[in-house]
Design a protein around this motif. Structure first.
Motif, short mmCIF file in Angstrom:
data_model
loop_
_atom_site.label_atom_id
_atom_site.label_comp_id
_atom_site.label_asym_id
_atom_site.label_seq_id
_atom_site.Cartn_x
_atom_site.Cartn_y
_atom_site.Cartn_z
N GLU A 49 0.82 -1.20 0.00
CA GLU A 49 0.00 0.00 0.00
C GLU A 49 0.86 1.26 0.00
OE1 GLU A 49 -3.38 -0.05 -0.17
OE2 GLU A 49 -3.21 -2.23 -0.32
N TYR A 50 0.46 2.21 -0.80
CA TYR A 50 1.07 3.55 -0.82
C TYR A 50 0.76 4.21 0.52
CZ TYR A 50 1.87 8.29 -2.67
OH TYR A 50 2.33 9.56 -2.90
N SER A 51 1.77 4.80 1.17
CA SER A 51 1.51 5.25 2.54
C SER A 51 1.92 6.68 2.84
CB SER A 51 2.23 4.31 3.52
OG SER A 51 3.61 4.33 3.29
N GLY A 52 2.36 7.46 1.88
CA GLY A 52 2.78 8.82 2.19
C GLY A 52 2.51 9.76 1.04
N SER A 53 3.14 10.94 1.08
CA SER A 53 2.99 11.86 -0.04
C SER A 53 3.93 11.50 -1.18
CB SER A 53 3.21 13.30 0.41
OG SER A 53 4.47 13.45 1.02
N ALA A 54 4.93 10.69 -0.91
CA ALA A 54 5.79 10.06 -1.92
C ALA A 54 6.40 8.83 -1.27
CB ALA A 54 6.87 11.01 -2.40
N ASP A 55 6.38 7.72 -1.95
CA ASP A 55 6.98 6.49 -1.43
C ASP A 55 8.11 6.04 -2.34
OD1 ASP A 55 5.45 6.15 0.82
OD2 ASP A 55 4.23 4.52 0.03
#
Length: 191
Positions: A49-55
């Motif tokens: 899962e994508y979890s931030g403003s940029a991964d």
């Protein structure tokens, strides 16, 4: 000669590849960062899962396969802030080391990490992923590396025995150094 293989790779937002390596079977390992929550990571990733403003990301693509089946290994790598992978090193048996920087206070740490807490504005990180292990077990080592200022790693080298060396810059006067460091004190500006 000429073009032998080319593809788009990414999701619906900005995706940047910053590092690449090729194994003996012609599979391509890529590292970088993404702003796409639908960035393709393949099957059974460490972090799906994508979890931030940029991964950050580390993926393996097999050009001998067709379409999305070519993505046979991959994962997001990051926390709730900004996480960029700037360099990767491909070792034996599908082990990939990655480095870059994070602004996440919940960046995943693993193994015998010497720094498990976020140090400041941005910390460098070093991570080791073993793609022969499925799911959450892939991340066999990960640590922050930095002080209270901005610390960014741009490159890494890995010795045969597994010792990792990173390079980059720091604005942290308390950046961790060894007792035999050539310069043990911060001199001002960026080092």
């Amino acid at each position: 000669s000429g073009l032998t293989w080319s593809t788009y790779y990414g999701g619906s937002s900005t995706d940047v590849g910053t590092a690449i390596a090729v194994d003996g079977q012609g599979r391509i390992y890529m590292g970088g960062y993404t702003h796409s929550s639908n960035f393709p990571t393949g099957n059974d990733p460490f972090q799906g899962e994508y979890s931030g403003s940029a991964d950050g990301f580390v993926v393996r693509v097999d050009p001998s396969r067709q379409a999305l089946d070519a993505i046979d290994r991959g994962t997001f790598l990051g926390g709730s802030g900004i996480d960029f992978v700037y360099a990767i090193h491909l070792g034996a048996n599908e082990v990939v080391h990655a480095t870059g920087y994070t602004t996440s206070d919940n960046f995943p740490t693993a193994g015998n990490a010497p720094q498990t807490r976020f140090g400041g504005i941005a910390d460098a990180f070093v991570a080791r992923l073993d793609h022969t292990i499925p799911g959450r077990g892939q991340l066999t080592f990960s640590t922050y590396w930095g002080g209270a200022g901005t610390d960014i790693a741009y490159g890494l080298a890995v010795e045969t025995g597994g010792r990792v060396h990173i390079t980059g810059y720091t604005y942290s006067f308390e950046f961790p150094v060894t007792s035999n460091a050539l310069q043990s004190r911060f001199g001002g500006g960026a080092h």
